[in-house]
Design a protein around this motif. Sequence first.
Motif, PDB file in Angstrom:
ATOM      1  N   LYS A 298       7.106 -17.249 -67.184  1.00  0.00           N
ATOM      2  CA  LYS A 298       5.946 -17.320 -68.076  1.00  0.00           C
ATOM      3  C   LYS A 298       4.654 -17.108 -67.284  1.00  0.00           C
ATOM      4  N   GLY A 299       3.749 -16.348 -67.898  1.00  0.00           N
ATOM      5  CA  GLY A 299       2.463 -16.064 -67.269  1.00  0.00           C
ATOM      6  C   GLY A 299       2.449 -14.780 -66.473  1.00  0.00           C
ATOM      7  N   ASP A 300       3.646 -14.215 -66.169  1.00  0.00           N
ATOM      8  CA  ASP A 300       3.703 -12.953 -65.444  1.00  0.00           C
ATOM      9  C   ASP A 300       3.185 -11.811 -66.316  1.00  0.00           C
ATOM     10  N   ALA A 301       2.636 -10.794 -65.630  1.00  0.00           N
ATOM     11  CA  ALA A 301       2.219  -9.576 -66.322  1.00  0.00           C
ATOM     12  C   ALA A 301       3.308  -8.526 -66.163  1.00  0.00           C
ATOM     13  N   VAL A 302       3.683  -7.887 -67.263  1.00  0.00           N
ATOM     14  CA  VAL A 302       4.681  -6.827 -67.234  1.00  0.00           C
ATOM     15  C   VAL A 302       4.113  -5.602 -67.931  1.00  0.00           C
ATOM     16  N   TYR A 303       4.685  -4.405 -67.602  1.00  0.00           N
ATOM     17  CA  TYR A 303       4.262  -3.222 -68.328  1.00  0.00           C
ATOM     18  C   TYR A 303       5.459  -2.355 -68.687  1.00  0.00           C
ATOM     19  N   ALA A 304       5.265  -1.502 -69.694  1.00  0.00           N
ATOM     20  CA  ALA A 304       6.346  -0.662 -70.207  1.00  0.00           C
ATOM     21  C   ALA A 304       6.359   0.664 -69.469  1.00  0.00           C
ATOM     22  N   VAL A 305       7.552   1.042 -68.980  1.00  0.00           N
ATOM     23  CA  VAL A 305       7.692   2.315 -68.275  1.00  0.00           C
ATOM     24  C   VAL A 305       8.303   3.386 -69.175  1.00  0.00           C
ATOM     25  N   LYS A 306       8.781   2.990 -70.352  1.00  0.00           N
ATOM     26  CA  LYS A 306       9.316   3.911 -71.341  1.00  0.00           C
ATOM     27  C   LYS A 306       8.779   3.512 -72.715  1.00  0.00           C
ATOM     28  N   PRO A 307       8.940   4.348 -73.733  1.00  0.00           N
ATOM     29  CA  PRO A 307       8.455   3.975 -75.075  1.00  0.00           C
ATOM     30  C   PRO A 307       9.151   2.703 -75.573  1.00  0.00           C
ATOM     31  N   ILE A 308       8.389   1.768 -76.133  1.00  0.00           N
ATOM     32  CA  ILE A 308       8.953   0.537 -76.692  1.00  0.00           C
ATOM     33  C   ILE A 308       8.214   0.176 -77.975  1.00  0.00           C
ATOM     34  N   TYR A 309       8.790  -0.776 -78.724  1.00  0.00           N
ATOM     35  CA  TYR A 309       8.150  -1.362 -79.896  1.00  0.00           C
ATOM     36  C   TYR A 309       7.923  -2.847 -79.648  1.00  0.00           C
ATOM     37  N   MET A 310       6.945  -3.411 -80.355  1.00  0.00           N
ATOM     38  CA  MET A 310       6.794  -4.859 -80.418  1.00  0.00           C
ATOM     39  C   MET A 310       7.277  -5.282 -81.811  1.00  0.00           C
ATOM     40  N   TYR A 311       8.061  -6.389 -81.842  1.00  0.00           N
ATOM     41  CA  TYR A 311       8.651  -6.862 -83.098  1.00  0.00           C
ATOM     42  C   TYR A 311       8.166  -8.280 -83.405  1.00  0.00           C
ATOM     43  N   SER A 312       8.267  -8.625 -84.673  1.00  0.00           N
ATOM     44  CA  SER A 312       7.883  -9.983 -85.091  1.00  0.00           C
ATOM     45  C   SER A 312       9.034 -10.970 -84.946  1.00  0.00           C
ATOM     46  N   SER A 313      10.246 -10.475 -84.644  1.00  0.00           N
ATOM     47  CA  SER A 313      11.394 -11.354 -84.434  1.00  0.00           C
ATOM     48  C   SER A 313      12.218 -10.800 -83.273  1.00  0.00           C
ATOM     49  N   PRO A 314      13.013 -11.642 -82.607  1.00  0.00           N
ATOM     50  CA  PRO A 314      13.798 -11.173 -81.460  1.00  0.00           C
ATOM     51  C   PRO A 314      15.000 -10.313 -81.828  1.00  0.00           C
ATOM     52  N   ASN A 315      15.305 -10.158 -83.106  1.00  0.00           N
ATOM     53  CA  ASN A 315      16.467  -9.359 -83.497  1.00  0.00           C
ATOM     54  C   ASN A 315      16.174  -7.858 -83.565  1.00  0.00           C
ATOM     55  N   PHE A 316      14.904  -7.495 -83.461  1.00  0.00           N
ATOM     56  CA  PHE A 316      14.481  -6.100 -83.395  1.00  0.00           C
ATOM     57  C   PHE A 316      14.943  -5.300 -84.619  1.00  0.00           C
ATOM     58  N   ASP A 317      14.739  -5.868 -85.781  1.00  0.00           N
ATOM     59  CA  ASP A 317      14.999  -5.141 -87.010  1.00  0.00           C
ATOM     60  C   ASP A 317      13.880  -4.119 -87.212  1.00  0.00           C
ATOM     61  N   LYS A 318      14.230  -2.933 -87.691  1.00  0.00           N
ATOM     62  CA  LYS A 318      13.252  -1.872 -87.880  1.00  0.00           C
ATOM     63  C   LYS A 318      12.108  -2.314 -88.779  1.00  0.00           C
ATOM     64  N   ASN A 319      12.396  -3.154 -89.756  1.00  0.00           N
ATOM     65  CA  ASN A 319      11.353  -3.628 -90.669  1.00  0.00           C
ATOM     66  C   ASN A 319      10.411  -4.637 -90.005  1.00  0.00           C
ATOM     67  N   ASP A 320      10.793  -5.138 -88.806  1.00  0.00           N
ATOM     68  CA  ASP A 320       9.979  -6.137 -88.114  1.00  0.00           C
ATOM     69  C   ASP A 320       9.056  -5.516 -87.069  1.00  0.00           C
ATOM     70  N   ARG A 321       9.010  -4.206 -86.983  1.00  0.00           N
ATOM     71  CA  ARG A 321       8.139  -3.565 -85.992  1.00  0.00           C
ATOM     72  C   ARG A 321       6.668  -3.781 -86.348  1.00  0.00           C
ATOM     73  N   ILE A 322       5.885  -4.205 -85.357  1.00  0.00           N
ATOM     74  CA  ILE A 322       4.449  -4.446 -85.599  1.00  0.00           C
ATOM     75  C   ILE A 322       3.570  -3.577 -84.705  1.00  0.00           C
TER      76      ILE A 322
END
Length: 453
Positions: A298-322
Amino acid sequence: MMKRMNCFNWMLLVIGAVMLTLFVGGMNARADSHTVDPAGAEATINIVDTKGNELRAPQKITYEDGLKNVNVTVPGYVPADTLREVDVLFNPDRTPMYKTMHFFVNDTTEKLDSRPTFVQPVSDDQFFTKEQLADNLQESITTLNDGLAKTMDQYKIGIEFYSDSEVSIPMLSQIGVPQTFTIIYDYQEATMPVEYVNDNNGSIVKRDTITGFLGQKSQYKPVLPAGYQLGSTAPINYDLASKQNATLVVHVVPIPPTPVTPSPAPSPAPQPNNNSWNPTTPKPADGKTGLPNYAEVKGDAVYAVKPIYMYSSPNFDKNDRIAKYPKRTRTNRPMFVVTGYAKSNSGALRYEVRDVNKQSKYYGKTGYITANKRYVLNVYYQTIPKNRKITVIAKKGVNAYRTASLTGKATHYKKGTRLHVKKLVKHNLTTRYQLTNGHYVTGNKQFVIQGNY
C-alpha cells in the motif's frame, strides 16, 4: 533623455542648494533675531515608490559639523529614469522660512517643477514677504538649472547638504533644517514563478506567481493543492531582486491516507470460498499472506505498461468499466497509487488504486486494476544498473539535490544526460539514485532509465 537626467540630478542637488544657499545674502543682515541653532537636531530620510512601498529602511541623521552627504540610490532604480519626486518637510520649531518643498518631474515639459510652502509672516520683523521669497526662489532655480551641465558629473546621486559636501552649522542656522526627506521612485513591478513539486516523484502539482515591487523581500504563504502537505516546516522566504526572478520551489508530499478501523462484527461474515479474500489492512507482499511476491505494498506508485481498464469491482465485468488507459510512451504512462487489494471470484489479485495523473480526465478516480506484472509495474527502480549508469529521459530534464528527500537543489540535468550511480537509496516508498558526486536524483522510471539510452 539628457533633459530628464539633468532634472533628476538637479532634483537631488537642489535640496541642499536651495536650503543652504537661497537667500543667504539677503538674510545676513537680519538673521540674528530669527536664528535657531540646529546642532543636534535629527532628520529622517524615507525612500519609497509611488505606491508607498518602502524601498530602503528609514535612515536617521543628526545635524552636526562634518555630516557627510547621504546616498539615496536603490538597486534597480536608475534615478534618470525612475526618480519621480523629492519632498522636504521642515521642522516648525527650527525653521524661520519654509514649511515644505516639493520637487517633482513634469512629464509634459520634461523639466523639474517645485512647490514651496512658506512660513507666514508674523510681524514686520519677518525676513521676506511671500512674494519676495517666490521671486528669489525662481531666480535661484534658473541659475542652478543653467549651470547643471557643467557640475552634474562632479556629484554622486545623494542629498547634497552643502557645496563642500559637509554640513556647516552656521549656514543651516540661518534658514532652518528639514525634519524629513522623502525620496519617491516610480513603482516597478517584479514577479517570481512558483512551482509546487511532489518530492516523491519530482512532478509539478501546482504553479503560482508572486507579484510585488522590485526589491521586495518577504515570506511566501503557500496555498497547498488538495491532497498534499508541505515537505518542510521551514519558512519560505523570497527576494524580488530583479524584475523577473528565478523559480521558487515549494516542496510538497502526498498526505498519507488515514487508516480505517472496521467496526467489530458480532461474528465472522460467511465466505463463499477462499478466492473471495479481500484484506482491509496493509499486508506485506511476502507470499505468506495471500499476496504474490511481486505485489506492491500500500502506498506504492505503479504504472501501466500495456492498455488496461479501471473497474468498479474486482471481478472485471465489462459493465463495471469506469476508465480506459491506452498504451502510452514511457514518460507518459498512466500512474496510480495502491490503496488496497482484492481478489476476483476466480482468485486473480487486483490492486485497489487512485488515479494520480493530473492531466487525465479520470484524475482522482478510484477503482480496481490488474496486478499482473505484464501490465503493471512499480514506478520506481529497485536495483542498480549493471554498468552503474542511468540516462535522463524526462522532456524537461531532472533536478539533482543535496539530500535524499530531494531538498537543496544542486543542479539540473537536461534530457539525454548520462549519470554515474553510486548506490540506490530508499526514501519512504520511493527510491533515489545517489550519484558519484554525492547528489541525489529520483528513481522514477518516467524520468530516468537504466544504462546508456
